[in-house]
Scaffold this active site. Structure first.
Site, PDB file in Angstrom:
ATOM      1  N   SER A 185      -2.199 -10.065  25.087  1.00  0.00           N
ATOM      2  CA  SER A 185      -3.035  -9.930  26.274  1.00  0.00           C
ATOM      3  C   SER A 185      -2.288  -9.728  27.581  1.00  0.00           C
ATOM      4  O   SER A 185      -2.913  -9.470  28.607  1.00  0.00           O
ATOM      5  CB  SER A 185      -3.948 -11.157  26.399  1.00  0.00           C
ATOM      6  OG  SER A 185      -4.884 -11.176  25.353  1.00  0.00           O
TER       7      SER A 185
ATOM      8  N   SER B 272      -6.333  -9.101  26.973  1.00  0.00           N
ATOM      9  CA  SER B 272      -7.434  -9.638  27.748  1.00  0.00           C
ATOM     10  C   SER B 272      -7.134  -9.773  29.246  1.00  0.00           C
ATOM     11  O   SER B 272      -8.033 -10.113  30.016  1.00  0.00           O
ATOM     12  CB  SER B 272      -7.845 -11.002  27.200  1.00  0.00           C
ATOM     13  OG  SER B 272      -6.789 -11.946  27.294  1.00  0.00           O
TER      14      SER B 272
ATOM     15  N   LYS C 118      -6.339 -15.286  36.454  1.00  0.00           N
ATOM     16  CA  LYS C 118      -7.137 -14.738  35.362  1.00  0.00           C
ATOM     17  C   LYS C 118      -8.305 -15.673  35.073  1.00  0.00           C
ATOM     18  O   LYS C 118      -8.136 -16.894  35.030  1.00  0.00           O
ATOM     19  CB  LYS C 118      -6.258 -14.557  34.119  1.00  0.00           C
ATOM     20  CG  LYS C 118      -6.974 -13.904  32.938  1.00  0.00           C
ATOM     21  CD  LYS C 118      -6.004 -13.700  31.788  1.00  0.00           C
ATOM     22  CE  LYS C 118      -6.691 -13.159  30.556  1.00  0.00           C
ATOM     23  NZ  LYS C 118      -5.753 -12.960  29.434  1.00  0.00           N
TER      24      LYS C 118
END
Length: 506
Positions: A215, A191, A116
Site C-alpha cells: 500500500s 491503499s 492517511k
C-alpha cells in the site's frame, strides 16, 4: 485472530481500527533540484515543486513563516483536490493554529502533511474509508503520527483510502474515488492512493502512508512518486503485535532525501530498537551491488509488455551504473502463497461483519461488497485455516530469506500493469472477478510484507500513454540503507523530481 482477541481492542463500535490495518504502509545536486534560488515572494508553482526539506529551510532562514507554508499548502489542496479527491477530511483551522503556535523544531518544521485515513489524529474524523465509521472521531493520536508532528509537520487533513485498506485501488463508496493526477480516468493505486495523489499533484511534498500488502509501493508506482516500505520492526507503531500483523508505516514523497530524513527521525533507536538503526542516509553509496532480477511474478507469469520493458530498462540502467544484474526465477509458489495471504487478509473482514451484526447492523449496508465477500471467503475456510496460513508464512519467509541472502538487492516490477482505469477494480465489481483481477495485478508486493523485508517503488518509467510505472527494489531485512543509497543514485541518474503530472498545483 480469535473473537476474544478482537473484543479486547474493539470496545463496542469505537473499535481500534489500527488492529485491522496492521494485519490487513542529500546530495547537493538533489538539494538544488528541490528548491535552489527561491525567495519569500514565491509563486505557487515554485513552492509546490519544492520538497519538504527545502520548504522547511525557508522557515529556518526566516524567508517564510510556518503559517505561510501551511496557508500555501491549503491553497494547493483547494486548487486541485476537486479534480483528484485525495484529501477527504480537512482541518485547516487546526493546522493554522498549530502553525501559529510553538511548533517543535525539526527538519520539517512548518511543512504541510496529511494523515492517511486509516490512522488516528486525536479529535479528527477517522473513517477507514468505511460507512461503518463515517462519523468516527479519534480519541487519541497514533504513535507515528505523533512522531511526525514532533518532526515539525503540520497536518492539513486526511488522505483518501479504500475501505480498511483492503484493495489496491482507492475507490471507497463513502469517500469517492481518488483520481490519478497523470490521467484522471485512472486509478491512484491503494491503499495509500490519496497520499500518493496528493504528492503527485503538488498538494504536499510528502504524505503519511501505510503498507500491509503493497500500500506504499502500489500507489507510488501508479502516481510516479517515491515510496519505501520499511522493514517490519523498524518503526514503532504502538500496541501489541497480533498473529498476521504484517503492516508497516512510513511515507510517500517526491524526493528520496525527504523519505530518508523522515526514516532517521522515525526509526526506533537505543534499547527499543528491534533492528540496528540506519541513521541519516544522505546520498549514493559507493559499493556496487549484486542485484537479482526477474520480471515474472510468483505465478511464473510475465507482466504487461510496457511494464516488462520498463523494468528491463531499469535493469540496464543499474548495469550502466556498474551494478551486477543476475537474472533469477521467483522462488515463491504463487498459488499457495496467495491462498495463505488472502486467508489472513480476510480474517479482519470476517470479524468486521460479525461486529456489525452484533451491533444490529446489516453488513451489506455498512460494509462494501468486497469486504463482505472477503468475510464469506474466510468463513468458508476450515477452522484451522488461519493457523495453516501463518505456518505457510513462516515457510515462505525462510525460503525468501535464503534466496535474498545471495544478493544485495532484488529488482522486480511493482505491479503487473500500468494504473488501470477507475472502475476496473472497484469494490462493487463481482467478487470472483475482482478476486482474479486483484491477485493478478498485485502479485509482486505482498511477499515483502509477509517476509518483513524492506522494499521501495522508484519512479523511473512512464509508458506511451504517459502513465507511471515504478520499479520495485527489495533488500534483506534491515537493508533500508542499501535501498536509500541506490535510490539516491537512481534519482541523480533519472531526475524524476522535475517531471510533473498534468494535474499539478500552481
Amino acid at each position: 485472530m480469535k473473537r476474544g482477541q478482537m473484543e479486547e481492542v474493539v470496545m463496542g463500535m469505537n473499535l481500534s481500527r489500527r488492529t485491522f490495518l496492521k494485519s490487513t504502509a542529500a546530495t547537493a545536486l538533489v538539494a538544488g533540484a528541490y528548491g535552489a534560488g527561491l525567495r519569500p515572494a514565491l509563486a505557487a508553482p515554485e513552492l509546490a515543486k519544492m520538497d519538504g526539506l527545502a520548504q522547511a529551510e525557508l522557515v529556518r532562514n526566516g524567508e517564510m513563516t510556518a503559517l505561510d507554508l501551511v496557508n500555501a499548502g491549503i491553497e494547493r489542496v483547494e486548487q486541485v483536490n476537486g479534480e483528484v479527491n485525495a484529501v477527504v477530511t480537512k482541518f485547516y483551522d487546526r493546522a493554522r493554529e498549530a502553525a501559529k503556535g510553538g511548533l517543535p523544531q525539526g527538519p520539517f518544521t512548518g511543512v504541510p502533511n496529511l494523515v492517511k485515513d486509516l490512522d488516528n489524529l486525536a479529535g479528527t474524523r477517522a473513517t477507514s474509508g468505511s460507512r461503518l465509521f463515517a462519523e468516527n472521531i479519534s480519541p487519541e493520536t497514533d504513535p507515528l503520527i505523533a512522531s511526525d508532528e514532533q518532526a515539525g509537520f503540520v497536518m492539513l487533513g486526511k488522505s483518501n483510502t479504500p475501505e480498511f485498506g483492503l484493495l489496491g485501488t482507492t475507490e471507497p463508496l463513502l469517500l469517492g474515488p481518488s483520481r490519478n493526477p497523470w490521467n484522471l480516468e485512472h486509478s491512484t493505486g491503494g491503499s495509500s492512493g490519496g497520499a500518493a495523489a496528493a504528492v503527485a499533484s503538488g498538494m504536499v511534498p510528502l504524505a503519511h502512508a501505510t503498507d500491509g500488502g503493497g500500500s506504499i509501493r502500489i500507489p507510488a508506482s501508479c502516481c510516479g512518486v517515491f515510496g519505501l516500505k520499511p522493514s517490519r520492526g523498524r518503526i514503532y507503531l504502538g500496541g501489541r503485535s497480533l498473529p498476521g500483523d504484517i503492516g508497516v508505516q512510513h511515507c510517500v514523497s517526491r524526493s528520496v532525501r525527504d523519505s530518508a530524513t523522515l526514516m532517521d527521525l522515525s526509526e526506533m533507536k537505543g534499547e527499543k530498537a528491534v533492528l540496528a538503526p540506519i541513521g541519516r542516509v544522505e546520498g549514493p553509496g559507493k559499493k556496487r551491488l549484486k542485484i537479482a532480477f526477474n520480471t515474472e511474478n510468483y505465478y511464473g507469469v510475465e507482466p504487461d509488455t510496457d511494464v516488462k520493458a520498463a523494468i528491463e530498462e531499469t535493469a540496464k540502467l543499474c548495469a550502466d551504473l556498474g551494478h551486477e544484474i543476475v537474472p533469477v526465477k521467483n522462488p515463491v509458489d504463487g498459488r499457495a502463497f496467495i491462498d495463505a495471504f488472502l486467508t489472513v487478509w480476510a480474517s479482519g473482514p470476517s470479524q468486521l461483519v460479525a461486529l456489525a451484526k452484533e451491533n444490529g447492523l446489516d453488513p451489506e449496508e455498512v460494509l462494501e461488497p468486497w469486504t463482505v465477500g472477503l468475510a464469506k471467503y474466510y468463513d468458508a475456510k476450515p477452522a484451522d485455516a488461519l493457523e495453516v496460513s501463518l505456518k505457510h508464512f513462516a515457510e515462505v519467509t525462510a525460503k525468501t530469506n535464503a534466496f535474498m541472502a545471495d544478493y544485495d538487492v532484488w529488482l522486480t516490477p511493482v505491479l503487473a500493469s500500468a494504473p488501470p482505469k477507475l472502475g476496473q477494480q472497484a469494490p462493487t465489481v463481482a467478487f470472483d472477478t475482482l478476486y482474479e483481477r486483484t491477485v493478478d495485478y498485485v502479485s509482486y508486493t505482498p511477499l515483502h510484507n509477509v517476509v518483513g523485508t524492506p522494499a521501495m517503488s522508484v519512479p523511473l518509467s512512464w509508458n506511451d500513454a504517459g502513465l507511471p510505472i515504478g520499479s520495485q527494489f527489495a533488500a534483506p531485512l534491515g537493508g533500508e540503507k542499501v535501498l536509500y543509497e541506490l535510490a539516491f543514485e537512481l534519482e541523480l541518474a533519472r531526475g524524476w523530481g522535475e517531471k510533473y503530472a498534468p494535474v499539478f498545483a500552481g
